[in-house]
Scaffold this active site. Structure first.
Site, mmCIF file in Angstrom:
data_model
loop_
_atom_site.group_PDB
_atom_site.id
_atom_site.type_symbol
_atom_site.label_atom_id
_atom_site.label_comp_id
_atom_site.label_asym_id
_atom_site.label_seq_id
_atom_site.Cartn_x
_atom_site.Cartn_y
_atom_site.Cartn_z
ATOM 1 N N ASN A 9 0.858 -1.325 -0.149
ATOM 2 C CA ASN A 9 0.012 0.079 0.122
ATOM 3 C C ASN A 9 0.907 1.269 0.023
ATOM 4 O OD1 ASN A 9 -1.766 1.932 0.634
ATOM 5 N ND2 ASN A 9 -2.377 1.235 2.663
ATOM 6 N N LYS A 11 0.014 4.313 -0.228
ATOM 7 C CA LYS A 11 -0.448 5.422 0.498
ATOM 8 C C LYS A 11 -0.209 6.747 -0.513
ATOM 9 C CE LYS A 11 -0.082 3.296 4.814
ATOM 10 N NZ LYS A 11 -0.142 3.218 6.235
ATOM 11 N N HIS A 95 -9.594 1.100 4.297
ATOM 12 C CA HIS A 95 -8.321 1.254 5.092
ATOM 13 C C HIS A 95 -8.800 1.928 6.206
ATOM 14 C CE1 HIS A 95 -4.291 2.455 6.062
ATOM 15 N NE2 HIS A 95 -3.956 1.459 5.496
ATOM 16 N N GLU A 97 -7.120 4.509 7.595
ATOM 17 C CA GLU A 97 -6.779 5.859 7.557
ATOM 18 C C GLU A 97 -7.948 6.550 6.757
ATOM 19 O OE1 GLU A 97 -2.950 5.456 5.420
ATOM 20 O OE2 GLU A 97 -2.198 4.729 7.402
ATOM 21 N N GLU A 167 -5.621 -5.262 10.218
ATOM 22 C CA GLU A 167 -4.772 -4.096 10.650
ATOM 23 C C GLU A 167 -5.027 -3.748 11.844
ATOM 24 O OE1 GLU A 167 -2.518 -3.073 6.693
ATOM 25 O OE2 GLU A 167 -4.256 -1.888 6.821
ATOM 26 N N GLY A 173 2.286 2.053 10.676
ATOM 27 C CA GLY A 173 3.258 2.985 10.622
ATOM 28 C C GLY A 173 3.889 3.402 12.089
ATOM 29 N N SER A 213 3.219 -2.437 10.248
ATOM 30 C CA SER A 213 4.865 -2.613 10.505
ATOM 31 C C SER A 213 5.108 -3.862 10.011
ATOM 32 C CB SER A 213 5.053 -2.347 12.087
ATOM 33 O OG SER A 213 4.620 -0.927 12.234
ATOM 34 N N GLY A 234 2.639 -1.184 4.272
ATOM 35 C CA GLY A 234 2.719 0.214 4.030
ATOM 36 C C GLY A 234 4.190 0.730 3.713
HETATM 37 P P1 PGA Z 1 2.602 0.022 7.746
HETATM 38 O O1 PGA Z 1 1.155 0.229 6.943
HETATM 39 O O2 PGA Z 1 3.018 -1.138 6.841
HETATM 40 O O3 PGA Z 1 3.524 1.452 7.347
HETATM 41 O O4 PGA Z 1 2.437 -0.008 9.219
HETATM 42 C C1 PGA Z 1 0.470 -0.641 6.735
HETATM 43 C C2 PGA Z 1 -0.669 -0.485 6.030
HETATM 44 O O5 PGA Z 1 -1.403 1.016 6.350
HETATM 45 O O6 PGA Z 1 -1.444 -0.880 5.376
#
Ligand code: PGA
Length: 252
Positions: A9, A11, A95, A97, A167, A173, A213, A234
């Site tokens: 992803n 983003k 997602h 976010e 998630e 993140g 992460s 991500g």
């Molecule tokens: P991250 O994000 O790997 O940076 O933690 C995962 C995601 O939001 O899909």
């Protein structure tokens, strides 16, 4: 046997030129890799160009969202047919976010899933609790609410096309990964919810990714869990070498 699926992803990162470069780098790193499904999800504006780069390779393309109406006066929105026309095969839906910053709810997630399926796109549907919910002992309630609310009204045939992504918001993140045991526990629970909503066959066949992460160092341990069928990545998907390392470690 569920085939693993690792998705990146991207983003709101990468211009068109940068996305083309990253996709090209990944293609080179992976060569003729066949160990699992690999998907990258750049921003909408990069899809067409990235599609040309990955054409004919093991890397498939996905979008990060779509709007449920077919077309019309919806300034700034992108329909399922438009996403499909870029060469994308997958689309991330719901997602955290989007739930957190853009008012996404189970109802709008459900509408987007139906629009994706109608246009021949494979949805990657995200669910997961935030830190307050985890600490308040509400993880299972929240995950159940997301799964049942988002997948309501789908048929068993439609469920064949859905990938779920668990998630935990507190792990996204933040560098704070759920332990493999914490992730496995929720993945197994999601299968139980699916068995209740649909049946055991759907529960056993549905692929459930873990996200939050994921890095080359923890991919093998997470992917080694019985109910974890891949990752939604991500930060570590923004570099070709680290994403390729995750993919290779995931199928070791
Ligand atoms: P991250 O994000 O790997 O940076 O933690 C995962 C995601 O939001 O899909």
């Amino acid at each position: 046997m569920r085939r693993k699926i690792i998705a990146g992803n991207w983003k709101m990162y990468k211009t068109v030129a940068e996305a083309v470069e990253l996709a090209g780098g990944l293609k080179k790193e992976l060569g003729g890799f066949e160990g699992c499904d690999v998907v990258i999800c750049p921003t909408f504006v990069c899809l067409t160009e990235v599609s040309k780069v990955v054409a004919g390779s093991c890397v498939k393309l996905g979008a990060q969202n779509l709007y449920w109406e077919a077309e019309g006066a919806f300034t700034g929105e992108i329909s399922g047919a438009m996403v499909k026309s870029t060469g994308a095969q997958y689309v991330i839906i719901g997602h955290s976010e989007r739930r957190q910053y853009f008012g996404e709810t189970n109802e709008t997630v459900s509408k987007r899933i139906k629009a994706a399926l109608k246009n021949g796109l494979l949805p990657i549907v995200c669910v997961g609790e935030n830190l307050a919910e985890r600490e308040g002992g509400k993880t299972f309630d929240v995950v159940k609410d997301h799964v049942t609310g988002s997948l309501a009204g789908l048929t068993k045939e439609e469920m064949n096309k859905i990938v779920l992504a668990y998630e935990p918001v507190w792990a996204i993140g933040t560098g704070k990964t759920a332990t493999s045991a914490q992730a496995q526990e929720v993945h197994a629970y999601i299968r139980k919810v699916l068995a209740g909503m649909f049946d055991q066959e759907v529960a056993s066949a549905t692929r459930i990714q873990y996200g939050g992460s994921v890095k080359p160092e923890n991919a093998a341990e997470l992917m080694g869990q019985a109910d974890i069928d891949g990752a939604l990545v991500g930060g570590a998907s923004l570099k070709a070498d680290s994403f390729a390392a995750i993919i290779k470690n995931a199928v070791k």
